[in-house]
Each structure stands twice: as structure tokens, then as C-alpha cells.
Enzyme design. Structure first.
Site, short mmCIF file in Angstrom:
data_model
loop_
_atom_site.label_atom_id
_atom_site.label_comp_id
_atom_site.label_asym_id
_atom_site.label_seq_id
_atom_site.Cartn_x
_atom_site.Cartn_y
_atom_site.Cartn_z
N ALA A 54 0.86 -1.18 0.00
CA ALA A 54 0.00 0.00 0.00
C ALA A 54 0.90 1.23 0.00
O ALA A 54 2.10 1.14 0.24
CB ALA A 54 -0.90 0.02 1.23
N LYS A 55 0.34 2.35 -0.28
CA LYS A 55 1.07 3.62 -0.15
C LYS A 55 0.03 4.72 -0.04
O LYS A 55 -1.11 4.56 -0.49
CB LYS A 55 1.95 3.87 -1.38
CG LYS A 55 3.15 4.73 -1.08
CD LYS A 55 4.21 3.91 -0.38
CE LYS A 55 5.47 4.70 -0.13
NZ LYS A 55 6.55 3.81 0.31
N GLY A 56 0.43 5.83 0.55
CA GLY A 56 -0.50 6.94 0.65
C GLY A 56 0.28 8.23 0.73
O GLY A 56 1.51 8.22 0.72
#
Ligand code: NAD
Length: 417
Positions: free
Chosen positions: A106-108
Site C-alpha cells: 500500500a502507499k499513501g
């Protein structure tokens, strides 16, 4: 329309397609393995300190959920965009799979320039952003961590906002927290330590000893400064540090402890008396044995790859080398330690932090470092052995191993995971 349209996503997609060809992944399965499972874009309105209202944009992308919850950093930078975050989420998937961690990627991030925001403004952005994404994160769902422009304090605010909503302290919702509120010993230095471990392995393979191995590092943030400090302490000769606005060079080696003290006191590496001023672009192509880009993407490109002189390129940052540059480096015989291996020490120790939080039992730093050492070394060995057996370069080998593991799991669980 491709909602992920972005040069970094194109680069990650091209890398994936190339490896999918090698692995002969059927056409129908490729998009399933490549495209993110979920992506979220949120508006983050806050009051600035001067009373104005300003709306920032935040993103969170979860690449695949086949192996368990998703895991990945939160980036605060003015260039943060959905496509970039999606590419970084994809890379996180491959990194976790390569190190056999039970996570999808994931990344944000938030599109903002943290250097232009006060601490109270950063806190308001972080708390509002966390509030917006609460349904999508959690110890069993998706576990954020620090990345470019974020740090332990930001993780503490995220954990606190989530915990207030849940009406109980939930330390395992984020990693990279301060130690007194559920952080892991050794996490702060972990990515830099992992970089050093794989450099040690590469040096051993190429017959280089630490004392005669000259190192240049781009970026003196979490990854770069810790890699440089640890490698200096271990006996490597760190001769260059490249930073925004210029760098430092000393052919006899920079005293890293003195540089870290100088930066602590002055807030910058510029003006450090123990080295000469140098241009960042020149440092990337300066004579050295190990080059560690540990700042941003697209640093080694077709414009400078043919002039790069290092024997080992250890990618502390995510995506520092473009595909065109990669081919040039392969032709030149540079030993590339690809990002998903070189900087995996961070997520590996984040995994240890998550395990400790869930157990409520905290390990000694020596135990953390020992476990990290074992995972980094065995992942390095896996990649090098695979590369030699299949006659491919290290990056392709790392991706083949990782993508095969993810594709296999998705096939095993069914296409919906
Ligand atoms: P950071 O914000 O702590 O540090 C980045 C440093 O790079 C800063 O000092 C900044 O001034 C410098 N920098 C930025 N652009 C530059 C440029 N063009 N030239 C020279 N210096 C420049 O960030 P970080 O956490 O150290 O992350 C750096 C990279 O490593 C990112 O690609 C990130 O995704 C990756 N990474 C970080 C971790 C981690 O645990 N922090 C783990 C894995 C990968």
C-alpha cells in the site's frame, strides 16, 4: 481512461510487463496482478495558522489483499499524485513478497510541502486525513508507516486519531511510531541498516573490503543519513553526501558523526566545514565503489547512467533508476541492488513492530537487528542465486521472485483477493 496515468506508474507498469513476459503470466491475469485493488482520494480541509481555510488532497492505494493486510508508507510532498502513490503501492507488494512478509503493498500521501507548514498545521492535516481514511485502515486491514516527508510524530498523531475513534489504544494501526507508544527498537535506523547489510553482502561477492570502499549517498534524510552513519561506523569511507541545494565531498572520507551533529545544530548540511561543496549532479557520477541514491525517484536516467562510475548501486530510495538507465547500467556491469531489496529493511522492521504491538511484548534492539540481518541476507541470496540461475540481472530476478509469489497466491485464493 487510466486513472493512474503518471510517469512513475508507467515505469512500474513497464517493469511489471517485462517480468510478466519472463514469467509467462497469461494476459488475462496480468491486470489482476498489476492494477491496485483499492484506491481512495480524499479532501483534507484545514484552518491554516493565519485563519485561512485550505483544502489539501490525500490518497491511499492498496495494491493487493491476497497475502493479508496491506502495508506501506505515507508521503507528504508537493508532487504526490494518485498515479505515483499507485506505483509505490505496487513496489511495496513486490518488496513484501520478496522478503516473505505477510502483506500486500500500500502507499499513501498528501500533496503538500511540509517545509512550508507549521507543526500545528501538519498535525491538523494528519488528523483530518486519518479521520477520512479510518474505514480503510487498521491492524488487520492496512497499516501505514513513515515515508518521504513524514516521521514518528506524524505516525503518533495517526495512531492517536485512530485510537480515539476506536475508544481504545490501537498501537498496531501504524508502524514507525515513537518507542514509548509501541514503536520498535531499531526501526528508525532499519532502512539504512538494511542498505548496509546488502552492501556488505555485495562487497563480499565482489571481493571489496570496507576500508577501501568509497561510498556516496544522495539524500541525508532517514534512509540516507542512517545508511551513511552506520556505514561510516562500520569502516566504509563515505566521501560524498548529496542534498537539495548541493552536496559535500571529501576524498579522504567525511566524518559522519560530526556532520550529523552539524545538521542537528544548524538544520542543514550546507556549510559543514569538514568537506568541500559539490554539485549534487556531479556527485552522482563521481568515482566511488558504492552509490546510494536515497532521496527520490528518477535520479539515474539515460542522461547520466553512462557516466555513473560506481561498481555497486544500492537503491535506498524507491524507483531512483529509470528503465532506460537500468539497461545502460546492466551493459556497464554495475552490480545493482534493486530498491525492493535494498530498502526492504524498513518494512521488515515495521513488520517486527506490528508483531510486537499485537503481542504486547517488546524485543531488545539486538533481537530486532539479528532478525533483520537474517531476512536481508536470505533475500539477497535468493535474488543473486535466481539471477545467476536464470541469466537475468538482479532487478529482474527480484521482480520475478516477488511477482511469481504474488501471482501464485492470487491464483491459489481465486481472482477476487
Ligand atoms: P526523508 O524525507 O527522511 O529524506 C529525504 C532526503 O532527501 C531529505 O534530506 C531531502 O532533503 C533529500 N532530497 C530530496 N530530494 C533530493 C534531491 N533531488 N537531491 C538530493 N537530496 C534530495 O525521506 P526518507 O524516509 O529517507 O525516504 C527517502 C527515500 O527512501 C524515498 O524514496 C522513500 O520512499 C524511500 N524509503 C524510505 C523508507 C523509510 O523507512 N523511511 C523505507 C523504504 C524506502
Amino acid at each position: 481512461m487510466n486513472v493512474y496515468d503518471h510517469p512513475t506508474f508507467d515505469m512500474a507498469s513497464r517493469q511489471f510487463d517485462r517480468v510478466a513476459d519472463y514469467l509467462q503470466i497469461p494476459d488475462g491475469d496480468r491486470d489482476r496482478v498489476k492494477l491496485p485493488k483499492r484506491s481512495l482520494s480524499v479532501a483534507i480541509p484545514i484552518h491554516r495558522d493565519d485563519g485561512r481555510t485550505e483544502v489539501f488532497t490525500g490518497f491511499r492505494v492498496q495494491h493487493h489483499l491476497a497475502l493479508g493486510p496491506t502495508k506501506g508508507g505515507m508521503r507528504y510532498h508537493q508532487d504526490v499524485a494518485l498515479g505515483e502513490v499507485a506505483a509505490l503501492a505496487m513496489w511495496m507488494s513486490w518488496k513484501c513478497a520478496l522478503c516473505a512478509l505477510p502483506y500486500g503493498g500500500a502507499k499513501g500521501g498528501v500533496a503538500c510541502d511540509p517545509s512550508k507548514l507549521s507543526s500545528t498545521e501538519l498535525e491538523r492535516i494528519t488528523r483530518r486525513f486519518t479521520q477520512e481514511i479510518i474505514p480503510f485502515i487498521g491492524p488487520q486491514i492496512d497499516i501505514p508507516a513513515p515515508d518521504l516527508g513524514t516521521n514518528e510524530q506524524i505516525m503518533a498523531w495517526m495512531m492517536d486519531t485512530y485510537s480515539m475513534h476506536m475508544r481504545q489504544t490501537v498501537t498496531a494501526v501504524v508502524t514507525g511510531k515513537p518507542i514509548n507508544i509501541g514503536g520498535s527498537r531499531g526501526r528508525r535506523e532499519a532502512t539504512g541498516r538494511g542498505v548496509m547489510i546488502v552492501c556488505d553482502e555485495a562487497c563480499q561477492k565482489l571481493g571489496l573490503d570496507r576500508e577501501r570502499t568509497r561510498v556516496i549517498v544522495q539524500g541525508f534524510g532517514n534512509v540516507g543519513s542512517n545508511a551513511a552513519l552506520l556505514m561510516h561506523a562500520a569502516g566504509y569511507k563515505v566521501i560524498g553526501i548529496a542534498e537539495v541545494g548541493g552536496g559535500l565531498h571529501n576524498k579522504n572520507g567525511i566524518d559522519l558523526k560530526a556532520l550529523a551533529d552539524f545538521r542537528q545544530k544548524n538544520g542543514t548540511v550546507h556549510g559543514f566545514p569538514g568537506a568541500e561543496k559539490a554539485e549534487t549532479a556531479d556527485l552522482l557520477v563521481e568515482d566511488c565503489e558504492i552509490l546510494i541514491p536515497a532521496a527520490t525517484e528518477n535520479v539515474i536516467t539515460s542522461r547520466n547512467a553512462d557516466r555513473v562510475k560506481c561498481r555497486i548501486l544500492a537503491e535506498g530510495a524507491n524507483g531512483p533508476t529509470t528503465s532506460a538507465a537500468d539497461d545502460i547500467l546492466t551493459d556497464k556491469g554495475v552490480f545493482v541492488i534493486p530498491d525492493i531489496l535494498a530498502n526492504a529493511g524498513g518494512v521488515t522492521t515495521s513488520y517486527f513492530e506490528w508483531v510486537q504491538d499485537r503481542q504486547g511484548y517488546f524485543w531488545k534492539e539486538s533481537v530486532v537487528n539479528e532478525q533483520l540481518d537474517a531476512i536481508m541476507k536470505s533475500s539477497f541470496e535468493d535474488v543473486v542465486r535466481y539471477a545467476e540461475t536464470h541469466h537475468v540481472n538482479n532487478r529482474i530476478a527480484a521482480y520475478m521472485l516477488a511477482i511469481d509469489r504474488v501471482a501464485y497466491t492470487i491464483r491459489q485464493r481465486g481472482i477476487y483477493a
